[in-house]
Design a protein around this motif. Structure first.
Motif, PDB file in Angstrom:
ATOM      1  N   SER A 223      72.928 -11.409  21.068  1.00  0.00           N
ATOM      2  CA  SER A 223      72.839 -12.633  20.276  1.00  0.00           C
ATOM      3  C   SER A 223      71.442 -12.789  19.684  1.00  0.00           C
ATOM      4  N   THR A 224      70.440 -12.533  20.503  1.00  0.00           N
ATOM      5  CA  THR A 224      69.059 -12.637  20.030  1.00  0.00           C
ATOM      6  C   THR A 224      68.842 -11.747  18.821  1.00  0.00           C
ATOM      7  N   LEU A 225      69.418 -10.535  18.882  1.00  0.00           N
ATOM      8  CA  LEU A 225      69.233  -9.598  17.778  1.00  0.00           C
ATOM      9  C   LEU A 225      69.806 -10.153  16.478  1.00  0.00           C
ATOM     10  N   ILE A 226      71.063 -10.635  16.510  1.00  0.00           N
ATOM     11  CA  ILE A 226      71.602 -11.075  15.223  1.00  0.00           C
ATOM     12  C   ILE A 226      70.966 -12.404  14.788  1.00  0.00           C
ATOM     13  N   ARG A 227      70.450 -13.161  15.745  1.00  0.00           N
ATOM     14  CA  ARG A 227      69.747 -14.388  15.347  1.00  0.00           C
ATOM     15  C   ARG A 227      68.393 -14.077  14.700  1.00  0.00           C
ATOM     16  N   CYS A 228      67.926 -12.838  14.915  1.00  0.00           N
ATOM     17  CA  CYS A 228      66.711 -12.421  14.208  1.00  0.00           C
ATOM     18  C   CYS A 228      67.010 -12.118  12.741  1.00  0.00           C
TER      19      CYS A 228
ATOM     20  N   GLU B 179      57.449  -7.603  16.742  1.00  0.00           N
ATOM     21  CA  GLU B 179      57.018  -6.286  16.266  1.00  0.00           C
ATOM     22  C   GLU B 179      58.110  -5.659  15.432  1.00  0.00           C
ATOM     23  N   GLY B 180      57.726  -4.808  14.506  1.00  0.00           N
ATOM     24  CA  GLY B 180      58.708  -4.108  13.687  1.00  0.00           C
ATOM     25  C   GLY B 180      59.046  -4.884  12.424  1.00  0.00           C
ATOM     26  N   ASP B 181      59.980  -4.317  11.628  1.00  0.00           N
ATOM     27  CA  ASP B 181      60.341  -4.928  10.352  1.00  0.00           C
ATOM     28  C   ASP B 181      61.840  -5.171  10.282  1.00  0.00           C
ATOM     29  N   ILE B 182      62.199  -6.314   9.687  1.00  0.00           N
ATOM     30  CA  ILE B 182      63.598  -6.558   9.368  1.00  0.00           C
ATOM     31  C   ILE B 182      63.656  -6.850   7.869  1.00  0.00           C
ATOM     32  N   VAL B 183      64.462  -6.090   7.144  1.00  0.00           N
ATOM     33  CA  VAL B 183      64.633  -6.323   5.716  1.00  0.00           C
ATOM     34  C   VAL B 183      66.094  -6.677   5.483  1.00  0.00           C
TER      35      VAL B 183
ATOM     36  N   VAL C  84      62.156  -2.947  16.057  1.00  0.00           N
ATOM     37  CA  VAL C  84      61.937  -4.369  16.336  1.00  0.00           C
ATOM     38  C   VAL C  84      61.854  -4.628  17.837  1.00  0.00           C
ATOM     39  N   SER C  85      60.818  -5.378  18.207  1.00  0.00           N
ATOM     40  CA  SER C  85      60.677  -5.816  19.596  1.00  0.00           C
ATOM     41  C   SER C  85      60.442  -7.314  19.612  1.00  0.00           C
ATOM     42  N   LYS C  86      60.902  -7.940  20.685  1.00  0.00           N
ATOM     43  CA  LYS C  86      60.741  -9.387  20.794  1.00  0.00           C
ATOM     44  C   LYS C  86      60.525  -9.755  22.244  1.00  0.00           C
ATOM     45  N   TRP C  87      59.655 -10.710  22.453  1.00  0.00           N
ATOM     46  CA  TRP C  87      59.379 -11.191  23.802  1.00  0.00           C
ATOM     47  C   TRP C  87      59.634 -12.688  23.898  1.00  0.00           C
ATOM     48  N   TYR C  88      60.174 -13.114  25.025  1.00  0.00           N
ATOM     49  CA  TYR C  88      60.130 -14.542  25.389  1.00  0.00           C
ATOM     50  C   TYR C  88      59.040 -14.665  26.443  1.00  0.00           C
ATOM     51  N   GLY C  89      57.866 -15.118  26.055  1.00  0.00           N
ATOM     52  CA  GLY C  89      56.757 -15.115  27.004  1.00  0.00           C
ATOM     53  C   GLY C  89      56.452 -13.688  27.397  1.00  0.00           C
TER      54      GLY C  89
ATOM     55  N   LEU D 258      63.973  -7.677  23.342  1.00  0.00           N
ATOM     56  CA  LEU D 258      64.398  -6.583  22.474  1.00  0.00           C
ATOM     57  C   LEU D 258      63.343  -5.497  22.536  1.00  0.00           C
ATOM     58  N   THR D 259      63.804  -4.252  22.687  1.00  0.00           N
ATOM     59  CA  THR D 259      62.870  -3.140  22.799  1.00  0.00           C
ATOM     60  C   THR D 259      63.189  -2.099  21.733  1.00  0.00           C
ATOM     61  N   ASP D 260      62.310  -1.979  20.745  1.00  0.00           N
ATOM     62  CA  ASP D 260      62.413  -0.905  19.762  1.00  0.00           C
ATOM     63  C   ASP D 260      63.818  -0.729  19.185  1.00  0.00           C
ATOM     64  N   VAL D 261      64.342  -1.785  18.629  1.00  0.00           N
ATOM     65  CA  VAL D 261      65.699  -1.699  18.086  1.00  0.00           C
ATOM     66  C   VAL D 261      65.658  -1.157  16.668  1.00  0.00           C
TER      67      VAL D 261
END
Lengths: 246, 324
Positions: free
Chosen positions: A45-50, A59-63, A11-16, A21-24
């Motif tokens: 915090s961002t990670l668990i809020r995902c 990017e990536g998958d969360i199940v 999982v990756s995430k961008w703010y702008g 988050l990089t490849d978690v």
């Protein structure tokens, strides 16, 4: 045999343009207690809020509990039903009594009758040891009591996993322990938990696994004994020496 | 409320310098006006003799008596408790108003004769038009506020165009445009519906902004908590956000209601028989304009006071969850 409650892959995430988050990669199994720590701004915090999609990942998958999280509103709703979340600032509904705060979830989401919702709510308020505050409004309670109500509110939905986002950071020192006691009780009863916290004593006592994040990446993870006694990464050593100094 | 400092200080109206300044100001004010020809001069006849011939001595005496009475009154009220102070000052101001109206030499029998019709037709229509408009305007306001906060381009564009247009035009012009303009499109519209439509649209635009700011004042954490439990947009809005926004929304909305009540007088221009229309027409025949205008004014004021009371009751109701 073991059942994955949360499965996070690449999982990756961008703010702008900023990458939070990089490849978690992370899996949480049923009954597992996980503590995530790390310096501020590390993305914990961002990670668990995902995990209940208060934030979207790019990017990536969360199940979660077998349900893949993506843009479909229905999926997100299903996931949120099964994931309880406790916030740093409690976020109780100030216009409702404590009891109502705990009743509305089951009543409006699951269609439970008022009498039954009331019974469940009182049962969980009993469990966080404040049944006598049921008819008060949140502002009339101390911070620690409010946070315990917030925990009870989440438990009333009987979630498969509980997420804690720095649940004790906004509390007076004396109130931290009552909230941590409640959380320890939950852990003992077998609740699957993911906690973002800086309470290292709690992590040592309760966690099955401690995860250290830095700059949007999971740097290191392990059982608490090893993690605290023998941290591998330089950044982890620095972090631990900083917060265990005093 | 304004939270007062805990430092004890003497009541302002008991400070010698304040009383002195007040006395000087009142004395100077009444010395410049020659009151010897009024009923005040008549009252002073035992002291100053024939009022009209008393000259500078008469003026001086009258101004002195008024200033003394005024200052004595203020100082004495200063001793009373807050509630009593408020009541006395209200009553005194009311008395001054009545004295002012008395100078018009109003014909009370004429007022009494016309009053029932003024109430049953005029006031009834005014309240009826305002009440319906308020309900419609509130509905528009909620929709408009949600649209203005949404990320949907169409919704935002329509809502902002609407508020911009209806806040940008005088209400009087909107009344004319709707009453005279809609028939051009083939919709023949009666005066009362036209008035209600104009008022609803205009006030809906103002209240859209009030509701929007109220919704925005709610902490983001409330949205997140609601979503994390699994509530969708509808429940979050209706049960979590709006109930909390209401205490913020109610004071300015109460303002709008009172303002709407009085602006409903603008629909008199298209011939709706509401309070203002009747006030102007009933007195015309016998040139007793003042009687009817003052009666109507009192009726407007009375209804406004009722609205104020309702507003303060609602505010108290919502203060419940804020009390520690």
């Amino acid at each position: 045999m073991s059942e994955k409650i949360i499965d996070v892959r690449n999982v990756s995430k961008w703010y702008g343009a900023f990458r939070v988050l990089t490849d978690v990669n992370l899996t949480v199994e049923k009954g597992e207690r996980i503590v995530i720590c790390g310096p501020s701004g590390s993305g914990k915090s961002t990670l668990i809020r995902c995990f209940n999609r208060l934030e979207a990942h790019q990017e990536g998958d969360i199940v979660v509990n077998g349900i893949p999280l993506h843009d479909k509103m229905r999926n997100v709703g299903e996931v949120r039903k099964n994931v309880g979340m406790v916030f740093q600032h409690f976020n109780l509904f100030p216009h409702m009594t404590v009891l109502m705060n705990c009743m509305v979830g089951p009543m409006w989401i699951k269609g439970v009758s008022q009498a039954e919702a009331r019974k469940t709510a009182l049962q969980f308020l009993e469990r966080v040891r404040i049944p006598e505050q049921a008819d008060k409004y949140p502002v009339q309670l101390s911070g620690g009591q409010q946070q315990r109500v917030a925990i009870a509110r989440s438990l009333c939905m009987q979630p498969a996993v509980m997420l804690f986002d720095e649940p004790t950071s906004a509390l007076d020192p004396e109130m931290v322990s009552e909230v941590l006691d409640t959380m320890t009780g939950l852990a003992r009863d077998g609740m699957t938990m993911v906690c973002v916290t800086h309470e290292m004593a709690f992590a040592r006592a309760v966690a099955d696994r401690v995860i250290f994040m830095n700059a949007g990446q999971i740097v290191e993870q392990g059982k608490p004994e090893e993690f605290f006694k023998n941290p591998q990464h330089e950044r982890t050593k620095l972090f631990l020496s900083q917060i265990l100094k005093h | 409320m304004l939270y007062p400092d805990t430092v004890e200080s003497e009541v302002l109206v008991h400070k010698p310098w304040f009383v002195a300044v007040m006395f000087a100001a009142i004395f100077a004010l009444f010395l410049t006006f020659d009151l010897s020809g009024t009923s005040m001069g008549e009252l002073m006849r035992p002291v100053i003799g024939e009022p009209l011939e008393s000259g500078i001595y008469g003026r001086f005496a009258i101004a002195f008596v008024i200033a003394v009475l005024f200052c004595l009154n203020v100082v004495l009220i200063g001793f009373a408790s807050l509630r009593v102070q408020i009541t006395i000052v209200w009553l005194e101001l009311l008395l001054l108003f009545l004295a002012f109206f008395k100078t018009f030499n109003l014909s009370l029998p004429f007022m009494a004769e016309k009053l029932p019709f003024l109430v049953t037709q005029g006031l009834f229509t005014t309240i009826y038009v305002s009440a319906i408009s308020i309900v419609i305007a509130s509905a528009i306001a909620i929709l408009g506020a949600v649209a203005k906060l949404s990320t949907n381009g169409f919704a935002y564009a329509i809502a902002s165009f609407y508020t911009s247009f209806f806040r940008g035009l005088p209400l009087l012009m909107q009344v004319y445009l709707i009453y005279l303009g809609l028939p051009q499109l083939g919709f023949i519209i009666d005066a009362v519906p036209a008035g209600i439509l104009a008022l609803s649209l205009c006030y809906g635009a103002y209240m859209t902004e009030i509701f929007r700011s109220g919704i925005q004042s709610i902490d983001r954490g409330q949205w997140e908590a609601s979503r994390s439990i699994g509530f969708g947009f509808g429940i979050t809005m209706r049960k979590i956000i709006l109930p909390q926004a209401l205490p913020v929304i109610i004071p300015p909305t109460g303002n709008q209601f009172i303002s709407m009540l009085k602006d409903s007088s603008l629909v008199s221009v298209i011939g709706v028989w509401e309070l203002m229309f009747l006030a102007r027409t009933l007195g015309q025949k016998s040139f007793q304009h003042m009687e009817m205008l003052i009666s109507a004014a009192m009726l407007y004021w009375g209804v406004s006071i009722c609205l104020e009371l309702i507003q303060s009751r609602i505010e108290r109701h919502y203060a419940r969850s804020k009390v520690r």
